[in-house]
Design a protein around this motif. Structure first.
Motif: not given
Length: 281
Positions: A210-213, A219-228
Motif C-alpha cells: 500500500r505504501v508503494r502505491e 516504500a524504499w525507505l521502509c524497506e531499509f528501516n530495521p524496524f520494518t
C-alpha cells in the motif's frame, strides 16, 4: 573441577559472570517494579492505538490476504505485531534514558569502572531491559486477547525468540544513541527524532504494497528501516512462520549496534575513562 570454576581469558569464572548478570538484571527488575507508571504507560500507548486508531481506520485500511495470513483479517489484527514492536522500541529508548540519568547521578560510572569487561556489562544491561520489554509485550497480548485478537496458541511460544532478538536490537540502538548524549534534557528530543520516523516509516501500520502505491520512495525507505524487519519478524513468528530476510537483517543490525555501543562506551575514550592518577576523568 566444575565448569563454573573454569577461568575465562579475562580471569573471571563463569560463576562470577553469572553473579554479575544476576545483579544487573535484579537491579533493573526492582527499578521496573518501583516504577509502576512505566508499566501502565507501556500498556496504555499501544492499547490506545489498538482500540481507537484501529477502530477508526478499520474500514479505510482494509487488509488483503498477505503472508503470513491465510485469509482476510481485521485491521487491528494486522497492526498488533507493529504495536508489540512499538512497546520494545519505547522500552529500549527508556532504558537508554535511564543510562543517561545514571551517568549524571554517578551510578553508571560505578558500574562501568568495575573489573568486568565493559562489553559484558553493557550486554547484561541490555539483556535486562529486553526481559522487561518482553514481559510488557505479553501483558499487552493478554489484554488484546479480550479484543478478539487471538493468534495460534503455539504463536505465543514461537514469538518469544523474535521478541528477544528485536528487543536486543532496539535496546542496543538506544544504548548507542545514549553514548553520545551528555545531558538528560537532550535525550528526550533525540528519542522523538528516532522513534517516530522509525515507527511511521515501517510496516507497523500499513503493508508495504500500500505504501508503494502511494509513494515508491517512502516504500524504499521502509524497506531499509530495521524496524520494518523487526515488525515482520514478530508478525511471522506470531503465526509460527519464519521470515528469513527479516531474521538476517535484525540479527545483523543487532550485532552492528551492540559493537557500536561497546566501542562508544570504551574506557579509553568514553565513560569511566581513567586519568593519569587512576581516577575517573
Amino acid at each position: 573441577m566444575t565448569v563454573a570454576a573454569l577461568p575465562l581469558r579475562t580471569g573471571f569464572t563463569l560463576a562470577q559472570y553469572a553473579v554479575c548478570l544476576q545483579g544487573i538484571v535484579w537491579r533493573e527488575a526492582l527499578r521496573f517494579l518501583h516504577q509502576r507508571e512505566r508499566f501502565v504507560s507501556a500498556l496504555v500507548r499501544p492499547l490506545v492505538w489498538l482500540f481507537i486508531f484501529a477502530a477508526g481506520f478499520r474500514q479505510v485500511l482494509g487488509i488483503s490476504i498477505i503472508p503470513p495470513y491465510e485469509t482476510y483479517i481485521l485491521y487491528e489484527v494486522y497492526i498488533t505485531p507493529g504495536l508489540m514492536a512499538m512497546i520494545q522500541l519505547f522500552n529500549g529508548m527508556q532504558s537508554s534514558l535511564s543510562m543517561v540519568y545514571d551517568r549524571e547521578m554517578g551510578n553508571m560510572r560505578t558500574l562501568l569502572v568495575s573489573p568486568m569487561p565493559r562489553a559484558y556489562l553493557l550486554f547484561c544491561k541490555l539483556l535486562a531491559g529486553t526481559a522487561v520489554s518482553v514481559l510488557q509485550v505479553f501483558a499487552f497480548l493478554a489484554v488484546a486477547w479480550f479484543w478478539e485478537i487471538e493468534p495460534p496458541p503455539l504463536g505465543y511460544l514461537t514469538v518469544l525468540p523474535a521478541l528477544l532478538l528485536t528487543g536486543l536490537m532496539l535496546g542496543a540502538l538506544g544504548m548507542l544513541i545514549s553514548s553520545g548524549i551528555k545531558q538528560l534534557e537532550n535525550f528526550a528530543g533525540v528519542m522523538n527524532f528516532v522513534i517516530f520516523p522509525m515507527f511511521f516509516a515501517s510496516s507497523a501500520l500499513y503493508p508495504l504494497w500500500r505504501v508503494r502505491e502511494g509513494s515508491p520512495m517512502l516504500a524504499w525507505l521502509c524497506e531499509f528501516n530495521p524496524f520494518t524487519h523487526a515488525v515482520e519478524l514478530i508478525r511471522f513468528a506470531l503465526y509460527g512462520r519464519l521470515n528469513g530476510m527479516s531474521l538476517a537483517i535484525v540479527a545483523g543490525c543487532t550485532a552492528l549496534f551492540m559493537v557500536g555501543a561497546a566501542l562508544a562506551y570504551d574506557p579509553s575514550r568514553g565513560i569511566g575513562r581513567r586519568g593519569p592518577a587512576g581516577g575517573e576523568t
